[in-house]
Design an enzyme around this catalytic site. Structure first.
Site, PDB file in Angstrom:
ATOM      1  N   GLU A 153     -25.650  38.755  37.951  1.00 41.01           N
ATOM      2  CA  GLU A 153     -24.694  38.999  36.867  1.00 41.01           C
ATOM      3  C   GLU A 153     -23.235  38.931  37.330  1.00 41.01           C
ATOM      4  OE1 GLU A 153     -25.726  42.622  34.854  1.00 41.01           O
ATOM      5  OE2 GLU A 153     -27.666  41.873  34.210  1.00 41.01           O
ATOM      6  N   GLU A 156     -34.490  40.612  34.612  1.00 39.94           N
ATOM      7  CA  GLU A 156     -34.320  41.992  34.147  1.00 39.94           C
ATOM      8  C   GLU A 156     -34.548  42.027  32.644  1.00 39.94           C
ATOM      9  OE1 GLU A 156     -30.714  44.090  35.039  1.00 39.94           O
ATOM     10  OE2 GLU A 156     -30.645  43.341  37.110  1.00 39.94           O
TER      11      GLU A 156
END
Length: 461
Positions: free
Chosen positions: A167, A364
């Site tokens: 991320e 995720e």
């Protein structure tokens, strides 16, 4: 009553994920030095309750117990991150004691038939490198490549898949623009520089990994969300959605897969000097082919030109979370995020239809909810179980539409330190009592275990 099984493809990978600073603890042990998160946690009010990464879930000392638990749950893979300040403290010389921990972890995983899936950077930049400029400084990308080479040299003979970054949007925009994540800077020029240097670091690290082991798969993980104008007919809302989609998705996807930054985003960021950070040859390094893409997904974002629906222009670098708002007709997680599984299908289809195709993994997906204990102290996390089930159905819908999705990692294996929320939010499928460090698999863990063993969901119409 007819019972229908929703089967996933053969060899579909089932796993769970964690991040070093969120679970390891032992922040001052065996030569580890401060990361930006250690420093950020010392700022009064930066983290709920003044919490920090010590002892977290004490995974550093209890990893063998945790690996046995993963094996009992039937997981095929464990996505974890390697702590840069353990392996090269202060961004400097190699620390063998830190490497030895990950050697032990990887060996224990393999002994239990669990594939290790390491991420090299899950936000824990050594503080000394931040003091030298952090990700706003170009040199940090090269120091990251040095660290990557160290990790793969030590572990690459036992690891088949590496993820460089987790991320980078959060690192750049929450850490350097909004200032709500480490290092806590609110500097738009630094944020846009960080975007490019994070991507450059990915490309340089991928080069280093392949130089050390040409048979290793390399990828990156991005957090992706559909970004939808609150009023599709309002030009202001349309423009904010375009700009935020550019900053959330396209500013990362386009250089990775097309070797260029989106022209409209470059124009939006011109006042902050974005283009000056890009040097000849950088985009070739960034766009070198990757072997897989990790997708982190939690919700959709509905955005407006202002939070109250007015049409005033938004700053072009502002983070999505500061312009999104929940709608009252959808359930919310304990983070205040809407439960929107259809958005996962949309994200996967977008990648499939608009970008060069590579194998995709959901690296995720999960939810924070307040856990409820029954009279036998079992943790009946019905909402979390329902959340994961609905998103697995959405993932399966994407597979049925032709998406090359090859695995799913639940976030998270353990309750842990949830960044600026501290220990106030629980994402784990395994409950952690932070005082005793006792682990208790929740209902979601038992349910997910059965899904992984069956490689299928059971649908009851």
């Amino acid at each position: 009553m007819k019972v229908e099984k929703i089967a996933f493809p053969q060899r579909f990978l089932w796993g769970a994920a964690t991040a070093a600073f969120q679970v390891e603890g032992a922040t001052g042990v065996d030569g580890r030095t401060d990361s930006i998160w250690d420093t950020f946690c010392r700022i009064p009010g930066a983290v709920v309750g003044g919490d920090n990464g010590e002892p977290a879930a004490d995974h550093y000392r209890r990893f063998e117990q945790d690996v046995r638990m993963m094996a009992d749950l039937g997981l095929g893979a464990y996505r974890f991150s390697i702590a840069w300040p353990r392996v090269r403290p202060d961004g400097g010389a190699v620390n063998q004691a830190g490497l030895d921990f990950y050697q032990r972890l990887v060996d224990t995983l393999l002994e239990h038939g669990i594939a290790p899936w390491p991420t090299l950077y899950h936000w824990d930049l050594p503080q000394k490198l931040e003091d030298a400029g952090g990700w706003a400084a170009r040199d940090t990308a090269f120091r990251f490549a040095d660290y990557a080479a160290t990790a793969v040299e030590a572990l690459g003979d036992r690891i088949t898949t590496w993820t460089t970054m987790n991320e980078p949007w959060c690192s750049a925009f929450l850490g350097y623009a909004a200032g709500i994540h480490a290092p806590g800077r609110a500097e738009p020029e630094a944020a846009v520089a960080a975007v490019h240097h994070l991507l450059l670091g990915h490309g340089l690290a991928a080069e280093a990994i392949r130089a050390a082991n040409s048979h290793t798969r390399v990828g990156i993980t991005l957090n992706m969300y559909p970004i939808i104008p609150a009023d599709p007919a309002a030009p202001g809302d349309q423009d904010v959605a375009r700009r935020l989609d550019g900053l959330q998705q396209r500013i990362f996807l386009d250089p990775l897969f097309r070797g260029e930054y989106p022209a409209d985003v470059v124009e939006d960021l011109e006042p902050f000097g974005f283009a000056a950070n890009v040097r000849d040859g950088d985009l070739g390094v960034i766009s070198a082919p990757i072997d897989m893409l990790g997708v982190n997904y939690y919700t959709e974002h509905y955005v407006s030109a202002s939070p109250n629906g007015a049409s005033s222009a938004a700053s072009p670098w502002v983070g999505v979370d500061q312009l999104s708002f929940p709608r009252r007709d959808f359930p919310l997680t304990d983070m205040g995020w809407e439960v929107r599984p259809d958005g996962l299908t949309s994200v996967l289809l977008r990648l499939h239809e608009q970008y060069p195709r590579v194998p995709l993994y959901i690296t995720e997906n999960g939810a924070a909810f307040r856990d409820e204990l029954d009279s036998d102290s079992a943790i009946l996390d019905v909402d979390r179980t329902s959340y994961i089930e609905s998103h697995l159905r959405a993932a399966h819908d994407a597979i049925e539409a032709g998406v090359d999705l090859r695995g799913y990692f639940c976030w998270s294996l353990l309750d842990n330190f949830e960044w600026a929320e501290g220990y106030a939010k629980r994402f784990g499928i395994v409950h952690v009592d932070y005082e005793t460090q006792v682990r208790t698999p929740k209902m979601s863990a038992r349910w997910f275990s059965q899904v992984a063993r069956d490689n299928a969901l059971v649908a009851v119409p």
